[in-house]
Design a protein around this motif. Structure first.
Motif, PDB file in Angstrom:
ATOM      1  N   ALA A  30       0.942  -1.186  -0.068  1.00  0.00           N
ATOM      2  CA  ALA A  30       0.163  -0.107  -0.032  1.00  0.00           C
ATOM      3  C   ALA A  30       0.698   1.119  -0.142  1.00  0.00           C
ATOM      4  N   THR A  31       2.171   0.974   0.283  1.00  0.00           N
ATOM      5  CA  THR A  31       2.904   2.231   0.292  1.00  0.00           C
ATOM      6  C   THR A  31       3.961   2.064  -1.117  1.00  0.00           C
ATOM      7  N   GLU A  32       4.644   3.219  -1.105  1.00  0.00           N
ATOM      8  CA  GLU A  32       5.618   3.086  -2.300  1.00  0.00           C
ATOM      9  C   GLU A  32       6.857   2.278  -2.043  1.00  0.00           C
ATOM     10  N   ASP A  33       6.882   1.943  -0.586  1.00  0.00           N
ATOM     11  CA  ASP A  33       8.094   1.045   0.070  1.00  0.00           C
ATOM     12  C   ASP A  33       7.870  -0.367  -0.165  1.00  0.00           C
ATOM     13  N   PHE A  34       7.512  -0.320  -1.480  1.00  0.00           N
ATOM     14  CA  PHE A  34       7.286  -2.281  -1.764  1.00  0.00           C
ATOM     15  C   PHE A  34       8.000  -2.298  -3.170  1.00  0.00           C
ATOM     16  N   TRP A  35       8.838  -3.371  -2.897  1.00  0.00           N
ATOM     17  CA  TRP A  35       9.395  -3.864  -4.146  1.00  0.00           C
ATOM     18  C   TRP A  35       9.500  -5.378  -4.129  1.00  0.00           C
ATOM     19  N   PHE A  36      10.024  -6.141  -5.177  1.00  0.00           N
ATOM     20  CA  PHE A  36      10.288  -7.357  -5.235  1.00  0.00           C
ATOM     21  C   PHE A  36      11.898  -7.613  -5.245  1.00  0.00           C
ATOM     22  N   CYS A  37      12.034  -8.559  -4.524  1.00  0.00           N
ATOM     23  CA  CYS A  37      13.640  -8.967  -4.329  1.00  0.00           C
ATOM     24  C   CYS A  37      14.371  -8.798  -5.592  1.00  0.00           C
ATOM     25  N   GLY A  38      14.044  -9.605  -6.594  1.00  0.00           N
ATOM     26  CA  GLY A  38      14.815  -9.440  -7.957  1.00  0.00           C
ATOM     27  C   GLY A  38      15.891 -10.166  -8.090  1.00  0.00           C
ATOM     28  N   LEU A  39      16.531 -10.685  -7.066  1.00  0.00           N
ATOM     29  CA  LEU A  39      17.835 -11.178  -7.160  1.00  0.00           C
ATOM     30  C   LEU A  39      17.466 -12.698  -7.978  1.00  0.00           C
ATOM     31  N   PRO A  40      18.705 -13.168  -8.725  1.00  0.00           N
ATOM     32  CA  PRO A  40      18.604 -14.302  -9.483  1.00  0.00           C
ATOM     33  C   PRO A  40      18.312 -15.686  -8.745  1.00  0.00           C
ATOM     34  N   VAL A  41      17.045 -16.275  -9.434  1.00  0.00           N
ATOM     35  CA  VAL A  41      16.876 -17.410  -8.456  1.00  0.00           C
ATOM     36  C   VAL A  41      17.618 -18.550  -9.550  1.00  0.00           C
ATOM     37  N   GLN A  42      17.440 -19.592  -9.061  1.00  0.00           N
ATOM     38  CA  GLN A  42      18.432 -20.894  -9.674  1.00  0.00           C
ATOM     39  C   GLN A  42      17.841 -21.875 -10.358  1.00  0.00           C
ATOM     40  N   ALA A  43      17.196 -22.550  -9.638  1.00  0.00           N
ATOM     41  CA  ALA A  43      16.576 -23.781 -10.318  1.00  0.00           C
ATOM     42  C   ALA A  43      15.307 -23.712 -10.077  1.00  0.00           C
ATOM     43  N   GLY A  44      14.446 -23.105 -11.019  1.00  0.00           N
ATOM     44  CA  GLY A  44      13.168 -23.015 -11.198  1.00  0.00           C
ATOM     45  C   GLY A  44      12.410 -22.736 -10.191  1.00  0.00           C
ATOM     46  N   LYS A  45      13.058 -22.349  -9.052  1.00  0.00           N
ATOM     47  CA  LYS A  45      12.212 -21.873  -7.968  1.00  0.00           C
ATOM     48  C   LYS A  45      11.991 -20.164  -7.981  1.00  0.00           C
ATOM     49  N   PRO A  46      10.817 -19.995  -7.493  1.00  0.00           N
ATOM     50  CA  PRO A  46      10.426 -18.757  -7.519  1.00  0.00           C
ATOM     51  C   PRO A  46      11.122 -17.475  -6.687  1.00  0.00           C
ATOM     52  N   TYR A  47      11.789 -18.072  -5.916  1.00  0.00           N
ATOM     53  CA  TYR A  47      12.717 -17.231  -5.136  1.00  0.00           C
ATOM     54  C   TYR A  47      14.294 -17.390  -5.260  1.00  0.00           C
ATOM     55  N   CYS A  48      14.894 -16.443  -4.566  1.00  0.00           N
ATOM     56  CA  CYS A  48      16.294 -16.878  -4.605  1.00  0.00           C
ATOM     57  C   CYS A  48      16.591 -17.578  -3.365  1.00  0.00           C
ATOM     58  N   GLU A  49      17.924 -17.999  -3.354  1.00  0.00           N
ATOM     59  CA  GLU A  49      18.371 -19.018  -2.365  1.00  0.00           C
ATOM     60  C   GLU A  49      17.665 -18.491  -1.134  1.00  0.00           C
ATOM     61  N   ALA A  50      18.221 -17.307  -0.673  1.00  0.00           N
ATOM     62  CA  ALA A  50      17.772 -17.038   0.876  1.00  0.00           C
ATOM     63  C   ALA A  50      16.228 -16.914   1.102  1.00  0.00           C
TER      64      ALA A  50
END
Length: 201
Positions: free
Chosen positions: A164-184
């Motif tokens: 709801a604020t502008e302080d919003f974003w997506f991590c965007g770091l590279p994912v690796q094996a078909g996962k939706p997120y980065c390692e962390a």
DNA sequence: CCCTGATTCGC
DNA sequence: GCGAATCAGG
């Protein structure tokens, strides 16, 4: 280049050490990873089993990558920083993890979302391993801070901040094996059903 | 897209 | 025997 005794020896050694074919090829020089794999097969050591019978094909391979945060067992107090706080669960293309794992969005405060906005899930109090949390807050410093439109198939889709604020974003770091997120973020997204408190096995 | 190993098959 | 091309998968 040909497979001299020396080169074969190095190949065997490295393969035995669990080095990947590409790494070996790189080390040897003059050959591609395909060549290495082919040779490995011909040598009959395709299965990295020397004495390990029922070994996983290649479970945890220590990558020679940067590992600044290598302190998994520290009684770190989980002080969820205001910065580290995904407010909404990201688009999930993941079939519910078969085993007993569950998506665990870290959420900490009662979000006040203007009516009309989809309410981010508020998964009550969740406990996430301090390790994972620490890891996340760290990587979020390096996050690419992508917008929804900038996300691709291989960018971490973990949301950070308040939608709801502008302080919003997506991590965007590279994912690796078909996962939706980065390692962390994979680490905090999927928690083992029972937090194994004893890392001692 | 990055990467991994496995297999095939002309050379 | 060799390894590029291809396949299968994370």
């Amino acid at each position: 280049m040909s497979w001299t005794d020396e080169r074969v020896e190095l190949l065997k050694k490295m393969w035995g050490e669990g080095q990947s074919a590409s790494q070996i090829a790189k080390e040897l020089g003059g050959v591609t990873r395909n060549a290495v794999i082919g040779k490995v097969h011909r040598l009959g050591l395709s299965n990295r089993a020397g004495g390990a019978p029922s070994a996983a094909a290649e479970p945890a391979r220590a990558e020679a990558k940067t590992k600044p945060t290598a302190v998994p067992d520290k009684p770190v107090e989980a002080k969820a920083k205001p910065a580290a706080r995904p407010a909404a669960r990201p688009v999930e293309a993941e079939p519910a993890p078969v085993a007993e794992t569950r998506p665990v969005p870290v959420h900490t405060r009662k979000a006040i979302i203007p009516a009309g906005q989809p309410l981010p899930p508020q998964p009550s109090a969740n406990e996430i391993s301090p390790e994972a949390l620490a890891k996340v807050s760290e990587i979020e410093k390096k996050a690419k801070r992508l917008t929804l439109l900038e996300l691709t198939e291989r960018t971490c889709k973990w949301p950070v901040g308040d939608p709801a604020t502008e302080d919003f974003w997506f991590c965007g770091l590279p994912v690796q094996a078909g996962k939706p997120y980065c390692e962390a973020h994979v680490g905090v997204a999927f928690q083992p059903m029972s937090s194994r408190r004893d890392r001692r096995r």
